[in-house]
Design a protein around this motif. Structure first.
Motif, PDB file in Angstrom:
ATOM      1  N   GLY A 196       0.756  -1.104  -0.077  1.00  0.00           N
ATOM      2  CA  GLY A 196       0.006  -0.124   0.017  1.00  0.00           C
ATOM      3  C   GLY A 196       0.917   1.051   0.085  1.00  0.00           C
ATOM      4  N   ILE A 197       0.703   1.872  -1.070  1.00  0.00           N
ATOM      5  CA  ILE A 197       1.694   3.223  -1.306  1.00  0.00           C
ATOM      6  C   ILE A 197       0.935   4.542  -1.466  1.00  0.00           C
ATOM      7  CG2 ILE A 197       3.389   4.238  -2.854  1.00  0.00           C
ATOM      8  CD1 ILE A 197       4.432   1.351  -3.531  1.00  0.00           C
ATOM      9  N   ILE A 198       1.119   5.405  -0.880  1.00  0.00           N
ATOM     10  CA  ILE A 198       0.305   6.703  -0.491  1.00  0.00           C
ATOM     11  C   ILE A 198       1.399   7.945  -0.522  1.00  0.00           C
ATOM     12  CG2 ILE A 198      -1.823   5.703   0.340  1.00  0.00           C
ATOM     13  CD1 ILE A 198      -0.832   6.631   3.034  1.00  0.00           C
ATOM     14  N   ALA A 199       0.908   9.183  -0.764  1.00  0.00           N
ATOM     15  CA  ALA A 199       1.467  10.345  -0.531  1.00  0.00           C
ATOM     16  C   ALA A 199       2.933  10.440  -1.074  1.00  0.00           C
ATOM     17  CB  ALA A 199       1.294  10.702   1.004  1.00  0.00           C
ATOM     18  N   PRO A 200       3.190  10.304  -2.431  1.00  0.00           N
ATOM     19  CA  PRO A 200       4.550  10.519  -2.875  1.00  0.00           C
ATOM     20  C   PRO A 200       4.897  12.113  -2.607  1.00  0.00           C
ATOM     21  CG  PRO A 200       3.360  10.123  -4.582  1.00  0.00           C
ATOM     22  CD  PRO A 200       2.278   9.954  -3.412  1.00  0.00           C
ATOM     23  N   VAL A 201       6.318  12.475  -2.278  1.00  0.00           N
ATOM     24  CA  VAL A 201       6.782  13.845  -2.269  1.00  0.00           C
ATOM     25  C   VAL A 201       8.024  13.843  -2.821  1.00  0.00           C
ATOM     26  CG1 VAL A 201       5.050  14.643  -0.283  1.00  0.00           C
ATOM     27  CG2 VAL A 201       7.148  13.672   0.258  1.00  0.00           C
ATOM     28  N   TRP A 202       8.566  14.885  -3.206  1.00  0.00           N
ATOM     29  CA  TRP A 202      10.129  15.168  -3.772  1.00  0.00           C
ATOM     30  C   TRP A 202      10.693  15.668  -2.503  1.00  0.00           C
ATOM     31  CZ3 TRP A 202      11.227  13.380  -8.454  1.00  0.00           C
ATOM     32  CH2 TRP A 202      10.139  13.438  -9.621  1.00  0.00           C
ATOM     33  N   ASN A 203      12.125  15.395  -2.753  1.00  0.00           N
ATOM     34  CA  ASN A 203      12.900  16.278  -1.652  1.00  0.00           C
ATOM     35  C   ASN A 203      13.270  17.562  -2.375  1.00  0.00           C
ATOM     36  OD1 ASN A 203      14.960  15.143  -3.543  1.00  0.00           O
ATOM     37  ND2 ASN A 203      16.324  14.729  -2.249  1.00  0.00           N
ATOM     38  N   PRO A 204      13.889  18.439  -1.681  1.00  0.00           N
ATOM     39  CA  PRO A 204      14.069  19.723  -2.373  1.00  0.00           C
ATOM     40  C   PRO A 204      14.779  19.911  -3.697  1.00  0.00           C
ATOM     41  CG  PRO A 204      14.557  19.941   0.041  1.00  0.00           C
ATOM     42  CD  PRO A 204      14.308  18.344  -0.206  1.00  0.00           C
ATOM     43  N   ASP A 205      15.994  19.016  -3.984  1.00  0.00           N
ATOM     44  CA  ASP A 205      16.558  18.895  -5.120  1.00  0.00           C
ATOM     45  C   ASP A 205      16.109  18.073  -6.153  1.00  0.00           C
ATOM     46  OD1 ASP A 205      17.825  16.878  -4.200  1.00  0.00           O
ATOM     47  OD2 ASP A 205      19.617  17.429  -4.050  1.00  0.00           O
ATOM     48  N   GLY A 206      15.001  17.344  -6.012  1.00  0.00           N
ATOM     49  CA  GLY A 206      14.612  16.295  -6.621  1.00  0.00           C
ATOM     50  C   GLY A 206      15.337  15.101  -6.920  1.00  0.00           C
ATOM     51  N   SER A 207      16.115  14.892  -6.128  1.00  0.00           N
ATOM     52  CA  SER A 207      17.077  13.693  -6.301  1.00  0.00           C
ATOM     53  C   SER A 207      16.467  12.528  -5.754  1.00  0.00           C
ATOM     54  CB  SER A 207      18.452  13.778  -5.794  1.00  0.00           C
ATOM     55  OG  SER A 207      18.361  13.906  -4.374  1.00  0.00           O
ATOM     56  N   ASP A 265      16.067   7.013  -3.581  1.00  0.00           N
ATOM     57  CA  ASP A 265      17.347   7.779  -4.341  1.00  0.00           C
ATOM     58  C   ASP A 265      17.003   7.373  -5.621  1.00  0.00           C
ATOM     59  OD1 ASP A 265      19.537   8.402  -5.567  1.00  0.00           O
ATOM     60  OD2 ASP A 265      20.546   8.721  -3.556  1.00  0.00           O
ATOM     61  N   LEU A 266      16.682   8.396  -6.398  1.00  0.00           N
ATOM     62  CA  LEU A 266      16.588   8.376  -7.832  1.00  0.00           C
ATOM     63  C   LEU A 266      17.712   8.139  -8.655  1.00  0.00           C
ATOM     64  CD1 LEU A 266      13.505  10.998  -8.352  1.00  0.00           C
ATOM     65  CD2 LEU A 266      13.401   8.394  -7.836  1.00  0.00           C
ATOM     66  N   ASN A 267      18.845   8.784  -8.297  1.00  0.00           N
ATOM     67  CA  ASN A 267      20.154   8.494  -8.888  1.00  0.00           C
ATOM     68  C   ASN A 267      20.750   7.016  -8.971  1.00  0.00           C
ATOM     69  OD1 ASN A 267      20.459  11.260  -9.678  1.00  0.00           O
ATOM     70  ND2 ASN A 267      20.919  11.498  -7.441  1.00  0.00           N
ATOM     71  N   THR A 268      20.321   6.390  -7.624  1.00  0.00           N
ATOM     72  CA  THR A 268      20.954   5.089  -7.493  1.00  0.00           C
ATOM     73  C   THR A 268      20.057   3.929  -7.368  1.00  0.00           C
ATOM     74  OG1 THR A 268      20.710   4.863  -5.179  1.00  0.00           O
ATOM     75  CG2 THR A 268      22.848   6.116  -6.167  1.00  0.00           C
ATOM     76  N   GLY A 269      18.596   4.347  -7.159  1.00  0.00           N
ATOM     77  CA  GLY A 269      17.634   3.386  -7.350  1.00  0.00           C
ATOM     78  C   GLY A 269      17.468   2.791  -5.787  1.00  0.00           C
ATOM     79  N   GLU A 270      18.414   3.150  -4.774  1.00  0.00           N
ATOM     80  CA  GLU A 270      18.433   2.616  -3.382  1.00  0.00           C
ATOM     81  C   GLU A 270      17.186   3.080  -2.759  1.00  0.00           C
ATOM     82  OE1 GLU A 270      21.174   2.629   0.695  1.00  0.00           O
ATOM     83  OE2 GLU A 270      22.161   3.563  -1.268  1.00  0.00           O
ATOM     84  N   GLU A 271      16.436   1.940  -2.026  1.00  0.00           N
ATOM     85  CA  GLU A 271      15.397   2.261  -1.134  1.00  0.00           C
ATOM     86  C   GLU A 271      15.876   2.172   0.467  1.00  0.00           C
ATOM     87  OE1 GLU A 271      11.918   0.248  -2.113  1.00  0.00           O
ATOM     88  OE2 GLU A 271      12.164   0.382  -4.293  1.00  0.00           O
ATOM     89  N   SER A 272      15.377   3.048   1.194  1.00  0.00           N
ATOM     90  CA  SER A 272      15.715   3.031   2.552  1.00  0.00           C
ATOM     91  C   SER A 272      14.305   3.248   3.493  1.00  0.00           C
ATOM     92  CB  SER A 272      16.752   3.911   3.064  1.00  0.00           C
ATOM     93  OG  SER A 272      16.590   4.956   2.644  1.00  0.00           O
ATOM     94  N   ILE A 273      14.283   3.029   4.620  1.00  0.00           N
ATOM     95  CA  ILE A 273      13.213   3.441   5.521  1.00  0.00           C
ATOM     96  C   ILE A 273      13.643   4.939   6.077  1.00  0.00           C
ATOM     97  CG2 ILE A 273      12.115   3.105   7.423  1.00  0.00           C
ATOM     98  CD1 ILE A 273      11.943   0.191   6.905  1.00  0.00           C
ATOM     99  N   PHE A 274      12.754   5.757   5.968  1.00  0.00           N
ATOM    100  CA  PHE A 274      12.903   7.321   6.379  1.00  0.00           C
ATOM    101  C   PHE A 274      12.613   7.492   7.800  1.00  0.00           C
ATOM    102  CE2 PHE A 274      12.104  11.903   6.662  1.00  0.00           C
ATOM    103  CZ  PHE A 274      13.131  12.197   6.414  1.00  0.00           C
ATOM    104  N   SER A 275      11.362   6.941   8.054  1.00  0.00           N
ATOM    105  CA  SER A 275      10.982   6.879   9.628  1.00  0.00           C
ATOM    106  C   SER A 275       9.712   5.896   9.540  1.00  0.00           C
ATOM    107  CB  SER A 275      10.166   8.190   9.864  1.00  0.00           C
ATOM    108  OG  SER A 275       9.115   8.495   8.976  1.00  0.00           O
ATOM    109  N   GLU A 276       9.477   5.414  10.701  1.00  0.00           N
ATOM    110  CA  GLU A 276       8.547   4.367  10.931  1.00  0.00           C
ATOM    111  C   GLU A 276       8.102   4.664  12.398  1.00  0.00           C
ATOM    112  OE1 GLU A 276       9.785   0.224  11.134  1.00  0.00           O
ATOM    113  OE2 GLU A 276      11.965   0.978  11.420  1.00  0.00           O
ATOM    114  N   SER A 277       6.691   4.178  12.665  1.00  0.00           N
ATOM    115  CA  SER A 277       6.148   4.060  13.994  1.00  0.00           C
ATOM    116  C   SER A 277       4.857   3.073  14.050  1.00  0.00           C
ATOM    117  CB  SER A 277       5.565   5.624  14.213  1.00  0.00           C
ATOM    118  OG  SER A 277       4.191   5.896  13.342  1.00  0.00           O
ATOM    119  N   LYS A 278       4.151   3.184  14.988  1.00  0.00           N
ATOM    120  CA  LYS A 278       3.335   2.069  14.939  1.00  0.00           C
ATOM    121  C   LYS A 278       1.799   2.705  14.532  1.00  0.00           C
ATOM    122  CE  LYS A 278       5.187   0.025  19.303  1.00  0.00           C
ATOM    123  NZ  LYS A 278       5.004  -0.259  20.736  1.00  0.00           N
ATOM    124  N   VAL A 279       1.804   3.702  13.983  1.00  0.00           N
ATOM    125  CA  VAL A 279       0.582   4.317  13.349  1.00  0.00           C
ATOM    126  C   VAL A 279       0.846   4.695  11.994  1.00  0.00           C
ATOM    127  CG1 VAL A 279      -0.292   5.068  15.536  1.00  0.00           C
ATOM    128  CG2 VAL A 279       1.208   6.643  14.309  1.00  0.00           C
TER     129      VAL A 279
END
Length: 199
Positions: A6-17, A35-49
């Motif tokens: 389930g994927i929602i609410a995509p946003v860009w970072n300031p420099d579009g990278s 990361d759009l330059n490398t394709g690498e995915e990581s978890i930016f933040s997480e919580s129980k909600v």
């Protein structure tokens, strides 16, 4: 690439990278960074909600998102650098649709504290007072790229509010711009409209 999640609410970072988006993977909601330059995915933040990203400050230091436990409990949080996110206020009312001021440490958002949705501006990380922007209801605030105006909608009408900066932030009376069939529903997940970076 993304799988059957389930994927929602995509946003860009300031420099579009990079792109950030909210994701539900089983019972684990979190915000993922791609990361759009490398394709690498990581978890930016997480919580129980559930977490719904709305965007960064122009310098990339501050990140605004909504943390929601249900359709009746949603709060705005601001994350600065790698510090723990801080709630915008202590009210039991709902706060949604945060957008960070492109010029200063303020955030525009919608709250139902008065009994209906209204658009307000509050400072974060500094002293100051909350300013109500809308008069007869409003949601989905969006800053002009230079911070000279704030736009929002009330039902199907989009309004513009001139912003005066000085020792204190001052807002003018809302001016109706145009109508569009948005409908009455207000979403936690994303704004109904946006402003192009060139204004």
């Amino acid at each position: 690439a993304t799988g059957p999640r389930g994927i929602i609410a995509p946003v860009w970072n300031p420099d579009g990278s990079a792109v950030l988006y909210g994701e539900f993977d089983g019972n684990r909601p979190y915000v993922r960074h791609v990361d759009l330059n490398t394709g690498e995915e990581s978890i930016f933040s997480e919580s129980k909600v559930g977490e719904y990203p709305y965007g960064f400050s122009t310098d990339g230091r501050h990140f605004a998102f909504v943390r929601a436990r249900s359709n009746v409990d949603s709060q705005v949080f601001i994350r600065t650098d790698d510090e723990e996110p801080v709630p915008l206020g202590n009210s039991s009312a709902r706060h949604i649709c945060p957008r960070i001021d492109p010029v200063d440490q303020n955030v525009a958002y919608a709250t139902n504290e008065s009994g209906r949705w209204e658009v307000c501006i509050s400072p974060f990380g500094k002293p100051g007072r909350r300013i109500q922007v809308s008069i007869d209801g409003g949601s989905d605030p969006v800053w002009a790229p230079d911070g000279s105006e704030l736009f929002f909608r009330n039902g199907d009408t989009v309004y513009s509010v001139a912003i005066e900066r000085g020792a204190r932030l001052r807002v003018a009376q809302p001016q109706a711009l145009f109508n569009f069939p948005f409908g009455d529903k207000i979403s936690l997940y994303a704004s109904s409209f946006d402003i192009h970076p060139d204004g």
